[in-house]
Design a protein around this motif. Structure first.
Motif, PDB file in Angstrom:
ATOM      1  N   ALA A  33     -18.680   5.201 -13.999  1.00 41.00           N
ATOM      2  CA  ALA A  33     -17.778   3.909 -13.617  1.00 41.00           C
ATOM      3  C   ALA A  33     -17.905   3.487 -12.307  1.00 41.00           C
ATOM      4  O   ALA A  33     -17.603   4.094 -11.371  1.00 41.00           O
ATOM      5  CB  ALA A  33     -16.468   4.286 -14.292  1.00 41.00           C
ATOM      6  N   LEU A 292     -12.259   2.904 -20.203  1.00 36.36           N
ATOM      7  CA  LEU A 292     -13.645   3.236 -21.055  1.00 36.36           C
ATOM      8  C   LEU A 292     -13.178   3.759 -22.422  1.00 36.36           C
ATOM      9  O   LEU A 292     -14.380   3.334 -23.281  1.00 36.36           O
ATOM     10  CB  LEU A 292     -14.218   4.409 -20.275  1.00 36.36           C
ATOM     11  N   ILE A 298     -15.258  -3.035 -23.280  1.00 39.15           N
ATOM     12  CA  ILE A 298     -15.917  -1.929 -22.756  1.00 39.15           C
ATOM     13  C   ILE A 298     -16.623  -0.851 -23.803  1.00 39.15           C
ATOM     14  O   ILE A 298     -17.718  -0.564 -23.618  1.00 39.15           O
ATOM     15  CB  ILE A 298     -14.955  -0.993 -21.615  1.00 39.15           C
ATOM     16  N   GLU A 381     -21.476  -1.963 -16.708  1.00 36.96           N
ATOM     17  CA  GLU A 381     -21.002  -1.574 -15.605  1.00 36.96           C
ATOM     18  C   GLU A 381     -20.260  -2.856 -15.169  1.00 36.96           C
ATOM     19  O   GLU A 381     -18.821  -2.734 -14.587  1.00 36.96           O
ATOM     20  CB  GLU A 381     -22.125  -1.040 -14.466  1.00 36.96           C
ATOM     21  N   ILE A 384     -16.858  -3.015 -16.969  1.00 32.90           N
ATOM     22  CA  ILE A 384     -15.882  -1.992 -16.448  1.00 32.90           C
ATOM     23  C   ILE A 384     -15.053  -2.610 -15.125  1.00 32.90           C
ATOM     24  O   ILE A 384     -14.030  -2.744 -14.772  1.00 32.90           O
ATOM     25  CB  ILE A 384     -16.423  -0.833 -15.810  1.00 32.90           C
TER      26      ILE A 384
END
Length: 495
Positions: A33, A292, A298, A381, A384
């Protein structure tokens, strides 16, 4: 006897090997992350009651939104909103696509018949007595071209379709969360517009009173034309604001109608008093890593990444031989009437092997699959990072809105006192009407700013709830009504 036993026991093993094959997909590893391990604190201590539920995603929207009227509106929107209906059908579409792709892992059998009539030229006949027209009839159970998936091409394509289905399901949850938040935000915007319109109408009455005082003083020769024009200007200004706020209220109502997908019913529950008590006071925030596992966008991005990873395996398998089988078990006869007699049993099978020699297109497909995986990694990515920023921004709001509202509340009190003093001094002839005008503007500005900031505070808390993944279950501790996931998916079969 032993040879027959060997054949019987070996057949399921060989069949399993043909169906399972191997996989050339890269081993999936979740990317790190790209965000800090902690949210910024903004000097805010943990609030009591944050352990009431495990995470905000487990907090039902009926517990978070406490206004009965808002709860009823959210329920109507979830049933009638067109974006929600589209999202549900997208899930069904992806699920059907997965089923179609999964069916390619198994042979396709069918019952059919075939007739062939051929006229042969005299020069090509086998003998003088050979007929000029020959007929052949076939009927039986056939298998279409079935690929023996030794290298996992179909298996990986099935896995990619399965991950796409799961990603679409998470997209539906995202739409669900967004719709709940949009209805709440539209509701609060409408309530705030009503409050501001009420404030403007009260201000109009107050300024009308000030104008009447100035007019009487002007008629008596005590006040000048400048004071009268200034009072008239104040009236015109607030009338313009009322027209603007009336328009904003109508637009907020139209936005609500679009979200609901229908006219709101007349028997809606009574609304609560507009204010912070319409929302839950505390939301469990947790850590960025919680996003996550709980934020649907996500999770959906990771499923898309896993699907892209499986597509690499399918692209790699295209470099290896492709083996397929076509067969028929049934009857064949030159006469239709005797087709199904016992002596006309017929079978045939046709294996086919294809090996790529010039693999420019095959190589390009692998490059394409790898590039798409790299894109999926970047998208995962970025999802996130966007989620982290949304949570951090709303936490900054939670840490500062209370102090801002306290300051504005104090400002409203002081400007109201200043207006009373300015009116007394004007009536006593000490100051001009300009002081009254300035004090009225300051009070009205402070009151509107307080209402607008209060609205922003409510919307910020809704955004925090949404950013943390909350809003797709109705009640805390009760599972959401989601589309059924296949009992054994491609991911499970791969293990």
């Amino acid at each position: 006897m032993s040879r027959r036993v060997f054949r019987i026991t070996a057949l399921p093993t060989l069949t399993a090997l043909m169906l399972a094959g191997c996989s050339l997909a890269p081993k999936y590893e979740r990317p790190e992350a790209p965000v800090p391990a902690q949210y910024p604190s903004y000097g805010q201590a943990a609030q009591p009651g944050q352990q009431a539920v495990a995470a905000s995603a487990d907090l039902g929207w009926r517990e978070f939104f406490r206004d009965p009227q808002l709860q009823a509106l959210i329920e109507i929107a979830l049933q009638n909103n067109r974006d929600m209906r589209i999202a549900v059908e997208r899930v069904q579409e992806a699920r059907a696509q997965y089923g179609i792709q999964q069916s390619e892992r198994f042979p396709t059998f069918g019952v059919g018949g075939q007739a062939t009539v051929t006229r042969t030229p005299e020069e090509l006949r086998m003998g003088a007595d050979a007929p000029s027209v020959s007929r052949t009839y076939q009927a039986g159970l056939g298998i279409t071209a079935f690929e023996l998936d030794f290298f996992g091409r179909i298996r990986n394509l099935t896995e990619a379709a399965y991950q796409q289905y799961l990603s679409t399901e998470e997209a539906r949850r995202t739409v669900h969360i967004t719709l709940v938040a949009q209805v709440a935000e539209s509701y609060f915007t409408l309530r705030a517009a009503e409050q501001q319109l009420d404030l403007a109408q009260k201000t109009l009455a107050s300024r009308q009173g000030s104008y009447d005082i100035v007019k009487r003083r002007f008629d008596a020769g005590v006040a000048g034309a400048l004071d009268l024009n200034q009072a008239q200007g104040q009236l015109d200004s607030i009338r313009a604001d009322i027209a603007e706020l009336t328009r904003l209220e109508a637009q907020a109502q139209n936005a609500m109608l679009l979200l609901l997908g229908q006219q709101p019913p007349a028997d809606l529950p009574k609304a609560e008093v507009f204010g912070k008590d319409q929302l839950l006071a505390s939301i469990p925030v947790g850590l960025p890593s919680d996003l996550l596992a709980r934020r649907p966008d996500i999770i959906g991005a990771e499923h898309a990444l896993m699907g892209a990873n499986a597509n690499i395996g399918a692209a790699r398998a295209a470099f290896f031989p492709n083996i397929s089988i076509t067969g028929l078990l049934g009857f064949a006869s030159p006469q239709l009437g005797g087709l199904f007699s016992s002596g006309n049993r017929y079978w045939t099978y046709s294996p086919q092997l294809t090996i790529p020699l010039f693999s420019g297109g095959v190589s390009g497909n692998l490059d394409l699959a790898e590039a798409r995986k790299n894109i999926a990694v970047a998208q995962y990515e970025k999802t996130i990072q966007v989620a982290f920023r949304e949570v951090a921004d709303t936490l900054a709001g939670e840490a500062t809105f209370a102090g801002q509202l306290d300051a504005l509340r104090s400002l409203e009190d002081s400007t109201a006192a200043s207006l009373n003093i300015a009116k007394l001094r004007y009536e006593e002839g000490i100051d001009s009407f300009l002081q009254v005008q300035t004090a009225e503007i300051n009070l009205y500005t402070a009151q509107r700013q307080f209402l607008q900031t209060g609205l922003s505070s409510l919307l910020n808390r809704v955004e925090l709830y949404k950013a943390l993944g909350g809003g797709w279950i109705e009640r805390t501790g009760v599972a959401a009504d989601v589309a059924a996931t296949p009992t054994v998916g491609a991911s499970e079969a791969a293990q």
